[in-house]
Design a protein around this motif. Structure first.
Motif, PDB file in Angstrom:
ATOM      1  N   ARG A  86       0.823  -1.219   0.000  1.00 12.40           N
ATOM      2  CA  ARG A  86       0.000   0.000   0.000  1.00 12.40           C
ATOM      3  C   ARG A  86       0.854   1.265   0.000  1.00 12.40           C
ATOM      4  O   ARG A  86       0.338   2.362  -0.223  1.00 12.40           O
ATOM      5  CB  ARG A  86      -0.934   0.006   1.208  1.00 12.40           C
ATOM      6  N   HIS A  87       2.149   1.120   0.248  1.00 13.87           N
ATOM      7  CA  HIS A  87       3.018   2.280   0.416  1.00 13.87           C
ATOM      8  C   HIS A  87       3.364   2.929  -0.925  1.00 13.87           C
ATOM      9  O   HIS A  87       3.972   2.305  -1.793  1.00 13.87           O
ATOM     10  CB  HIS A  87       4.296   1.860   1.134  1.00 13.87           C
TER      11      HIS A  87
ATOM     12  N   GLY B 269      15.544  -8.872  -5.364  1.00 11.38           N
ATOM     13  CA  GLY B 269      15.024  -7.551  -5.043  1.00 11.38           C
ATOM     14  C   GLY B 269      15.097  -7.183  -3.577  1.00 11.38           C
ATOM     15  O   GLY B 269      15.412  -8.012  -2.714  1.00 11.38           O
ATOM     16  N   LEU B 270      14.764  -5.926  -3.310  1.00 13.98           N
ATOM     17  CA  LEU B 270      14.837  -5.385  -1.950  1.00 13.98           C
ATOM     18  C   LEU B 270      13.715  -5.873  -1.047  1.00 13.98           C
ATOM     19  O   LEU B 270      13.831  -5.820   0.170  1.00 13.98           O
ATOM     20  CB  LEU B 270      14.781  -3.853  -1.999  1.00 13.98           C
ATOM     21  N   ALA B 271      12.603  -6.318  -1.628  1.00 16.17           N
ATOM     22  CA  ALA B 271      11.457  -6.746  -0.851  1.00 16.17           C
ATOM     23  C   ALA B 271      11.125  -8.194  -1.207  1.00 16.17           C
ATOM     24  O   ALA B 271      11.599  -8.716  -2.220  1.00 16.17           O
ATOM     25  CB  ALA B 271      10.259  -5.840  -1.136  1.00 16.17           C
ATOM     26  N   PRO B 272      10.311  -8.861  -0.416  1.00 15.33           N
ATOM     27  CA  PRO B 272       9.959 -10.250  -0.739  1.00 15.33           C
ATOM     28  C   PRO B 272       9.245 -10.405  -2.074  1.00 15.33           C
ATOM     29  O   PRO B 272       9.377 -11.433  -2.719  1.00 15.33           O
ATOM     30  CB  PRO B 272       9.058 -10.670   0.427  1.00 15.33           C
ATOM     31  N   THR B 273       8.451  -9.399  -2.490  1.00 15.59           N
ATOM     32  CA  THR B 273       7.769  -9.464  -3.781  1.00 15.59           C
ATOM     33  C   THR B 273       7.964  -8.153  -4.527  1.00 15.59           C
ATOM     34  O   THR B 273       8.362  -7.143  -3.949  1.00 15.59           O
ATOM     35  CB  THR B 273       6.255  -9.714  -3.623  1.00 15.59           C
ATOM     36  N   GLN B 274       7.624  -8.160  -5.818  1.00 16.54           N
ATOM     37  CA  GLN B 274       7.735  -6.954  -6.631  1.00 16.54           C
ATOM     38  C   GLN B 274       6.522  -6.050  -6.490  1.00 16.54           C
ATOM     39  O   GLN B 274       6.470  -4.992  -7.136  1.00 16.54           O
ATOM     40  CB  GLN B 274       7.918  -7.335  -8.098  1.00 16.54           C
ATOM     41  N   LEU B 275       5.579  -6.403  -5.682  1.00 19.68           N
ATOM     42  CA  LEU B 275       4.397  -5.582  -5.488  1.00 19.68           C
ATOM     43  C   LEU B 275       4.590  -4.594  -4.344  1.00 19.68           C
ATOM     44  O   LEU B 275       3.664  -3.892  -3.959  1.00 19.68           O
ATOM     45  CB  LEU B 275       3.174  -6.460  -5.214  1.00 19.68           C
ATOM     46  N   GLU B 276       5.798  -4.536  -3.793  1.00 14.45           N
ATOM     47  CA  GLU B 276       6.066  -3.733  -2.597  1.00 14.45           C
ATOM     48  C   GLU B 276       7.074  -2.628  -2.879  1.00 14.45           C
ATOM     49  O   GLU B 276       7.944  -2.762  -3.739  1.00 14.45           O
ATOM     50  CB  GLU B 276       6.618  -4.644  -1.491  1.00 14.45           C
ATOM     51  N   HIS B 277       6.940  -1.535  -2.122  1.00 18.07           N
ATOM     52  CA  HIS B 277       7.930  -0.456  -2.122  1.00 18.07           C
ATOM     53  C   HIS B 277       8.423  -0.279  -0.692  1.00 18.07           C
ATOM     54  O   HIS B 277       7.629  -0.282   0.257  1.00 18.07           O
ATOM     55  CB  HIS B 277       7.315   0.845  -2.639  1.00 18.07           C
TER      56      HIS B 277
END
Length: 627
Positions: A52-53, A330-338
């Motif tokens: 959501r971020h 990537g920096l997060a567990p999924t690509q749907l996150e910022h």
């Protein structure tokens, strides 16, 4: 041999990415990767918060790249070759710093899928993207806006006393500078990549980073990583489900060639596990990627064996060249996150790419734990985890070293932002570009230095939309261009009514068709189709009278035809289409618009004839459908 860095030329059959679309995209950005709110309900709270971020509202201030074709001609591409006695890496600084190839010299094996052609397709956030190699994605969910853009490149000192190649740019969606330092330690089988993303601002910033590596998809290629579960995303926006690895839904999903349709598998790596992912063929040989722990996520993307997946593979290259899959980090567990980056902070990590050979019986056995353990053990023997951590610590002081020799030049936007913010960014100097190369920044630099927006040509250049630039525009001297750009910045900030007033003011000051087109695009977004159609029709006529550039008139005609058809004005749409340059009118996008016009005028047979003849829409976007 000692490690060398040299300029080179790579010649490929290439379709030009084309010029930037001169019309700022004012529409809301569609996103096939975003989950519906209901689908987030069952996710871990931290993951849901990052999803959501700060979702991307639009592409502003970046312009689209949608004026490319499928006509390929032999093209010389500037390249930089990094080489030691074990590896040879070829980098394309003018195309996002893509690592086009990585060759293991003792065996002659190509470790990456190196696309034999350069064919843009509509997968980047801003349009043109091409497949193959290792790409660096920053900004927001998806392939970054720098896919076909030049980066700054230079030779800098490496931690081992040799040289490394630094790539850097200013990412404009999030206003963040980044760098990638590539080097080959003497005698090493691994290419190191030291990556740093900095936030020089006084506010937190959302960060997205994924390093995407294309690997050959051979029939027995298996993707391995230390995970027993993965988050599966099937591009339907309705679900992100946790599934077992390797077997799920009746098949072993770690073999990309066996996948039924395109999908993402974001691996759920346990805390404390070494971060790595490998793609190994039937003989147990292939590529492994590993990193320090800051780069937490790992992913497999596959196209799938269905007709659509095969067609996309051919669309991106040429028949008979073999398919590919992507292993990503990537920096997060999924690509749907910022991920939020605090004011004044930075994210930094080290990646390593190299060959790996493991026991094929273990790699392809039915015991997934044994396959993972075998691969992990061979990686540890080839490149110990402690060695990667030590290389990262050795690199960190060198991340600030100033370049010794410029090898390529990127954009002038970083220099402008450095001047505006009076920023100190050791290691990544952003040069002020002169002559034609710096023309887009020149009016804005005048605004900084004199308080008045500098002179532009008859067509406005790119707009800047951050709060700092909006404040400067609000206090600048009067003029149609200042009013126009202020409207774009206000629109980006969500102040639609004030944006409309600014564009109306630009019209009264004599701006003409660019301001009228902005008002028309606002009408489309705000649900006023009749008024949008009227304004688009007038904007087209004014652009013709003003002798607007061909690129501008083509982009304007495309938008106008869509708006006129939406308002039920097929005859007016046909008149606009008739005025489009014949070369553009023959392209797939306009051929489809012609079919829609014929259908709207009642000529169903004519519309069917166009569709039956076959239409290739060169700039077809990810997830796009046609009425």
């Amino acid at each position: 041999m000692a490690t060398t860095i040299r300029r080179a030329v790579l010649t490929l059959p290439a379709a030009s990415p084309g010029p930037e679309n001169p019309l700022p995209q004012l529409g809301t950005r569609g996103d096939v990767h975003r989950l519906d709110r209901a689908a987030m309900a069952g996710l871990p709270p931290a993951m849901a918060r990052r999803m959501r971020h700060a979702p991307l509202r639009s592409l502003l201030p970046v312009r689209r790249r949608d004026d490319y074709t499928r006509t390929r001609i032999p093209t010389d591409l500037d390249a930089i070759v990094i080489e030691n006695d074990r590896l040879r890496a070829t980098v394309l600084p003018g195309l996002g710093g893509r690592v086009h190839s990585l060759v293991h010299k003792p065996t002659g094996r190509s470790l990456l899928y190196s696309n034999p052609v350069l064919q843009p397709a509509g997968f980047a956030l801003n349009g043109a993207w091409f497949s193959g190699g290792i790409e660096w994605n920053i900004g927001a969910t998806g392939h970054g806006t720098l896919s076909v853009a030049p980066l700054h490149a230079a030779r800098v000192p490496a931690p081992d006393g040799g040289d490394m190649l630094r790539l850097w740019e200013w990412e404009r969606l999030r206003d963040l500078p980044f760098q990638v330092d590539l080097w080959l330690p003497d005698g090493s089988d691994f290419l190191y990549a030291g990556v740093r993303v900095r936030n020089p601002h006084h506010r937190a910033a959302p960060v997205y980073w994924w390093s995407n590596t294309a690997v050959p998809e051979g029939p027995r290629t298996r993707v391995l990583t230390p995970a027993e579960r993965a988050w599966h995303f099937g591009y339907d926006r309705a679900s992100l489900r946790r599934v077992p690895v390797p077997h799920w839904d009746g098949a072993d999903r770690t073999y990309p060639a066996d996948g039924t349709r395109h999908a993402d598998y974001f691996y759920d790596l346990p805390d404390g596990e070494r971060r790595w992912i490998a793609a190994l063929d039937g003989d147990g040989q292939g590529l492994v990627q590993t990193s320090t722990d800051a780069l937490t996520g790992r992913k497999l993307f596959l196209w799938g064996a269905d007709e659509a997946g095969r067609r996309w593979q051919e669309w991106l290259t040429e028949p008979g060249t073999g398919g590919y899959a992507e292993i990503q980090a990537g920096l997060a567990p999924t690509q749907l996150e910022h991920v939020p980056l605090e004011a004044g902070g930075e994210f930094a990590w080290l990646e390593a790419y190299g060959p790996l050979a493991a026991d094929p019986a273990a790699v392809h056995g039915t015991d997934w734990a044994a396959a993972r353990a075998e691969t992990a053990a061979r990686l540890e023997a080839a490149l110990p985890r402690a060695a990667v951590d030590a290389a990262y610590e050795a690199w960190r002081p060198y991340a600030d070293h100033e370049p010794k020799e410029t090898l390529a030049t990127g954009s002038g936007w970083g220099a402008l932002e450095v001047e505006r913010g009076r920023l100190e960014l050791p290691g990544t100097p952003f040069p002020v570009l002169g002559d034609a190369a710096g023309a887009q920044q020149r009016p804005w630099r005048a605004l900084l230095r004199t308080g008045t927006l500098g002179e532009e040509g008859p067509e406005p250049g790119p707009s800047l939309v951050s709060p700092a630039w909006r404040e400067l525009l609000e206090t600048t001297g009067p003029g149609p261009h200042a009013s126009y750009h202020l409207g774009v910045a206000q629109w980006q900030a969500g102040d639609r009514s004030q944006a409309v007033r600014s564009w109306e003011h630009a019209l009264r000051q004599g701006m003409g068709w660019p301001a009228r087109r902005a008002l028309a695009a606002a009408d489309v977004e705000c649900g006023h189709p009749e008024r949008a159609a009227d304004r688009y029709a007038r904007a087209v006529a004014e652009a013709d009278e003003a002798g607007a550039s061909r690129a501008a008139r083509t982009a304007l005609a495309r938008e106008a035809i869509e708006a006129l058809l939406a308002a039920g004005r097929a005859e007016d749409a046909a008149a606009v289409l008739a005025g489009v340059h014949p070369a553009a009118r023959a392209r797939g996008r306009f051929r489809l618009l012609e079919a829609r016009i014929l259908e709207a005028r009642g000529d169903t047979a004519g519309a069917r004839a166009i569709r039956d003849a076959g239409v290739e829409v060169e700039d077809l976007g990810e997830g796009e459908t046609f009425p």
